[in-house]
Scaffold this active site. Structure first.
Site, PDB file in Angstrom:
ATOM      1  N   GLU A  44      25.155  58.884 -49.201  1.00 20.26           N
ATOM      2  CA  GLU A  44      25.639  58.424 -47.888  1.00 20.26           C
ATOM      3  C   GLU A  44      26.989  57.710 -48.067  1.00 20.26           C
ATOM      4  OE1 GLU A  44      22.989  55.414 -46.410  1.00 20.26           O
ATOM      5  OE2 GLU A  44      23.686  55.595 -44.335  1.00 20.26           O
ATOM      6  N   LYS A 119      23.493  60.553 -38.234  1.00 15.77           N
ATOM      7  CA  LYS A 119      22.311  59.712 -38.477  1.00 15.77           C
ATOM      8  C   LYS A 119      21.679  59.279 -37.154  1.00 15.77           C
ATOM      9  CE  LYS A 119      21.183  55.651 -41.382  1.00 15.77           C
ATOM     10  NZ  LYS A 119      21.780  54.825 -42.458  1.00 15.77           N
ATOM     11  N   CYS A 156      19.470  58.314 -44.919  1.00 17.82           N
ATOM     12  CA  CYS A 156      18.879  57.008 -45.232  1.00 17.82           C
ATOM     13  C   CYS A 156      17.758  56.588 -44.277  1.00 17.82           C
ATOM     14  CB  CYS A 156      19.978  55.948 -45.331  1.00 17.82           C
ATOM     15  SG  CYS A 156      19.501  54.565 -46.425  1.00 17.82           S
TER      16      CYS A 156
END
Lengths: 297, 297
Positions: A44, A119, A156
């Site tokens: 990331e 995300k 994540c």
């Protein structure tokens, strides 16, 4: 019948110099390709330190356009073309003035731009002030059809949500890649050692089983000091690949940079999905409506 | 602040004699209570062999009413009252002529009938012909508020579906109990040893992490021969309890009957849910509508 491919995960530490970080990632991607990787994924936000340790508006200067033809995307596309590999890279996206996302771009093995994932689940914890920086993603859980297979991306915090993992399976993902930046913070109070880390690995192994696909998680490594003197984050490293049985088939070290290259047999998915008639046939979709609520009280 | 309770899981083998099986389960429940268990759970269909190895309509004779005051429920209620414990028991329910369910009843520590759960996800695999016997459950994923905490129940095949595990969390479950009957069949082709078993444990540990609750899975043990000469099923045993970090805190043996008693600290849920602001705050409920579809093609 076997369907063998090879993937490469780039686990690295980052400095304050974006160009240096990019160059290092490129070197590692080349190394992965030279070891036979067909699909390579960065961690990331690979071009910077994990700047979300503080809420600091000057950090927005690190963001960039993430579109077909934008600068970094173009460089990665040329790299993908040259090496004949799929590249997935985590970037800080400036979408419009004052509108930013935590994004991953996907480039096919001929360099063509397949799109991006933004995300969806944004954390907000001490030293992880992501809600300050990133608007929640609005592109859903798209699957990218690449030369080497159909893949999904989560980033994540998304990795803790089985809903996201399932939706990628329902969109046809054969494997998911999860660029990540997670570790112990100086503020953690963890009496029992590695239980946070173990939980992190376990929940993703669970997704691999529940959806009968491969999960490849790429974490950063090294200690990054908090600029406000609040200690910092010691990133866990330990990037890993879990197979459709949830078995960790390869795992990187805790403290070192590493190019983790691993062969996958995509036909294992069929072993499970056909052998167990699993997971789609018996889903009780008539009973899942509550999942679109916040809580059922 | 700690909130300690103790639970007991009854892992046993079964004969063809329902009364004998029931009496054995009662003995084991007494043993669990004598070791301090506050909540005791049997395996799936504890009163019989796993009759679903064949599709045989004479087996419907094993079914019984499962309602407040029905015979077995009354006996278990008296036992719960006598021992002052919550009892969860897996039964073969006859709901109406020609309508059967795979069911678990929940009795509070004062013997009161709290209700039942009917298995929602019904498998159909070689030697697991459950779609012949059981109509899919229609009671949803209810949570039972007992003297010793709020608990949910899933039954066997349900355990592979993260949607079910999540809905129990959203209904307030602090722990889930999973009566089960799973093992290797003579028809399995498993080249790599224990990968099916490991996947089974992993996916449930994943639910524990994703929902930050305890998972207690109760499996049967022993070999049951297939009445049609097709080998049989060697049940795995290995009943286990996973904590909210997905750690297996206690596990029964592979081959023996066992009364597995384990202390739980229900406040661990808060450690995770408050400490990580997890899992409810950041769920992207606007993006989960697809979960009510069969597949997204």
């Amino acid at each position: 019948m076997e369907r063998m491919i090879s993937i490469g995960l780039i686990q690295m530490s980052c400095s304050d110099d974006s160009e240096e970080n990019h160059d290092k990632a490129v070197d590692h991607i080349r190394e992965a390709a030279s070891q036979g990787a067909n699909i390579v994924c960065t961690q990331e936000l690979y071009k910077s330190r994990y700047f979300c340790q503080t809420a600091d508006s000057t950090m927005f200067n690190l963001a960039e356009k993430v579109d077909e033809g934008s600068s970094t995307v173009r460089q990665l596309s040329e790299l993908a073309t040259e090496l004949g590999i799929v590249v997935i890279a985590g970037l800080f996206e400036k979408r419009a003035p004052g509108l930013y996302h935590n994004t991953a771009v996907v480039l096919d093995a001929d360099g063509s731009y397949l799109g991006k994932y933004r995300k969806m689940h944004i954390p907000e914890d001490p030293l992880f002030y992501e809600k300050f920086y990133f608007a929640p993603g609005d592109l859903g859980y798209g699957v990218f059809s690449t030369k080497y297979g159909d893949l999904g991306v989560l980033i994540c915090w998304d990795q803790w949500y089985p809903e996201a993992a399932r939706l990628l399976a329902m969109n046809g993902a054969e494997m998911i890649f999860v660029p990540t930046a997670i570790g112990h913070t100086s503020l953690d109070n963890e009496p029992e050692g590695t239980q946070y880390h173990d939980a992190w690995q376990t929940v993703q192994r669970g997704h691999a089983v529940a959806n009968a696909y491969y999960v490849a998680c790429v974490n950063r490594v090294g200690f990054e000091e908090n600029p406000e003197g609040k200690g910092g984050i010691d990133f866990w490293g330990q990037s890993f690949i879990a197979d459709p049985y949830g078995k960790v088939v390869k795992k990187a070290s805790e403290h070192d940079e590493e190019v983790l290259v691993c062969s996958l047999d995509l036909s294992k998915m069929d072993d499970v999905r056909v052998g167990w008639s699993f997971p789609f046939r018996d889903r009780r979709i008539d009973s899942y409506g509550g999942l679109t609520k916040r809580y059922l009280d």
